[in-house]
Scaffold this active site. Structure first.
Site, PDB file in Angstrom:
ATOM      1  N   SER A 139       0.838  -1.195   0.000  1.00  0.00           N
ATOM      2  CA  SER A 139       0.000   0.000   0.000  1.00  0.00           C
ATOM      3  C   SER A 139       0.878   1.252   0.000  1.00  0.00           C
ATOM      4  O   SER A 139       1.686   1.433  -0.908  1.00  0.00           O
ATOM      5  CB  SER A 139      -0.964  -0.056   1.196  1.00  0.00           C
ATOM      6  OG  SER A 139      -2.017   0.856   1.069  1.00  0.00           O
ATOM      7  N   ASP A 221      -2.285  15.128 -13.424  1.00  0.00           N
ATOM      8  CA  ASP A 221      -2.522  13.684 -13.527  1.00  0.00           C
ATOM      9  C   ASP A 221      -2.581  12.992 -12.171  1.00  0.00           C
ATOM     10  O   ASP A 221      -2.403  11.778 -12.084  1.00  0.00           O
ATOM     11  CB  ASP A 221      -1.451  13.015 -14.405  1.00  0.00           C
ATOM     12  CG  ASP A 221      -1.435  13.565 -15.821  1.00  0.00           C
ATOM     13  OD1 ASP A 221      -2.531  13.725 -16.405  1.00  0.00           O
ATOM     14  OD2 ASP A 221      -0.340  13.844 -16.341  1.00  0.00           O
ATOM     15  N   ASP A 244      -9.416  -6.373  -4.446  1.00  0.00           N
ATOM     16  CA  ASP A 244      -8.961  -5.257  -3.611  1.00  0.00           C
ATOM     17  C   ASP A 244      -9.987  -4.132  -3.679  1.00  0.00           C
ATOM     18  O   ASP A 244     -10.222  -3.574  -4.753  1.00  0.00           O
ATOM     19  CB  ASP A 244      -7.601  -4.771  -4.109  1.00  0.00           C
ATOM     20  CG  ASP A 244      -6.946  -3.759  -3.174  1.00  0.00           C
ATOM     21  OD1 ASP A 244      -7.669  -3.036  -2.459  1.00  0.00           O
ATOM     22  OD2 ASP A 244      -5.706  -3.679  -3.179  1.00  0.00           O
ATOM     23  N   HIS A 272      -7.109  -6.269  -0.272  1.00  0.00           N
ATOM     24  CA  HIS A 272      -6.000  -5.349  -0.028  1.00  0.00           C
ATOM     25  C   HIS A 272      -4.944  -5.984   0.883  1.00  0.00           C
ATOM     26  O   HIS A 272      -3.752  -5.716   0.735  1.00  0.00           O
ATOM     27  CB  HIS A 272      -6.528  -4.051   0.589  1.00  0.00           C
ATOM     28  CG  HIS A 272      -5.563  -2.910   0.521  1.00  0.00           C
ATOM     29  ND1 HIS A 272      -5.047  -2.437  -0.675  1.00  0.00           N
ATOM     30  CD2 HIS A 272      -4.996  -2.147   1.496  1.00  0.00           C
ATOM     31  CE1 HIS A 272      -4.222  -1.433  -0.434  1.00  0.00           C
ATOM     32  NE2 HIS A 272      -4.166  -1.243   0.879  1.00  0.00           N
TER      33      HIS A 272
END
Length: 291
Positions: A139, A221, A244, A272
């Site tokens: 993560s 972006d 996830d 996750h």
């Protein structure tokens, strides 16, 4: 919440809240404290702070475990500290500044907090006298690993990341906002972090994290580290759980596309926290790649 996220977003949020940190008790660590007989815990001064880490194994190959949001070595990597091959690897799990037992200072989220974590992580391993290291990043820790690999290429041997993203989308931003109020989290998810941090610090730091990660949405972006991906030189394995609820598949595909020579491994039932839910499968995958 329903009006903001819509049906799909609410479902994903519910899945996320059920899959955040599983309930793992973390003992209060002191200098060179021992976890069982094989994992030691200590602190070392790095870049003006005392960074807490755990270490196990006696192998020549050094591996650093990088935790996720509000995470620590013990809360995020119990099965890896216990079961990764201790003959092949020396495994270090760190608590980034402001997380776990690397306090003080309180955690903050300036615009460069991922870069700061990457420098702290590399400098920690250098302080521990490792000449070269591989990274396992989950993560936020996966984002930190990508930045470390790009900025310190001669020091990073190999890298495994999962649950990471190189930019922030509108969808991501809404999901992050949905976890801001920890009082709405399930008790099972909330209690271990309350035990580690105390409710006030836990709640305050979660709010600060949401603001910190959402700030990237205002950059071109939604950039976190997408500009650095072509600079990654080490062999890289991107693992993605197909279920996830926090990080959609397109983030893994983007990293795979822009990190030259990387491999993408999909886990159909993975969420996750795939390295915890499917720890044996993940550990074998990581060990095979690192060797």
């Amino acid at each position: 919440m329903v009006a903001v996220l819509g049906g799909r977003g609410v479902l994903r949020l519910r899945l996320l809240l059920s899959a955040l940190k599983p309930g793992i008790h973390v003992p209060r660590a002191g200098p060179a404290a021992a976890f069982g007989t094989s994992v030691t815990s200590a602190k070392v001064a790095v870049n003006g702070v005392q960074l807490h880490y755990q270490q196990t194994g006696e192998g020549d190959h050094a591996v650093l475990l990088l935790p996720g949001m509000l995470g620590s070595g013990e809360t995020d990597f119990g099965p890896q500290l216990k079961n990764l091959n201790k003959k092949l690897f020396t495994v270090v799990a760190w608590d980034p500044r402001g997380y776990g037992h690397s306090r003080p200072p309180d955690r903050d989220f300036p615009a460069d907090f991922f870069e700061r974590d990457a420098k702290d992580a590399v400098d920690l391993m250098k302080a521990l006298k490792f000449k070269k290291v591989s990274l396992l990043g989950w993560s936020d820790g996966g984002i930190t690993a990508l930045i470390a690999a790009a900025k310190y290429p001669s020091y990073i041997h190999k890298m495994v990341i999962w649950g990471a993203n190189a930019y922030v989308t509108d969808e991501d931003s809404m999901i992050y906002e949905g976890i801001r109020d920890v009082s709405k989290w399930s008790e099972r998810t909330r209690k271990p972090l309350e035990a580690l941090y105390g409710y006030d610090y836990f709640a305050r730091t979660c709010e600060k994290w949401v603001d910190g990660i959402r700030q990237f949405k205002h950059l071109p972006d939604g950039n976190i580290c997408r500009h650095l991906l072509p600079r990654v030189q080490c062999p890289a394995l991107i693992v993605h759980g197909e279920k996830d609820p926090l990080v959609p598949r397109f983030h893994a595909d983007f990293i795979h596309k822009h990190v030259k020579g990387s491999r993408l491994h999909l886990m159909p039932e993975g969420k996750h926290n795939l390295h915890l839910r499917f720890a044996d499968e993940f550990n074998k995958l990581a060990e095979d790649f690192l060797q």
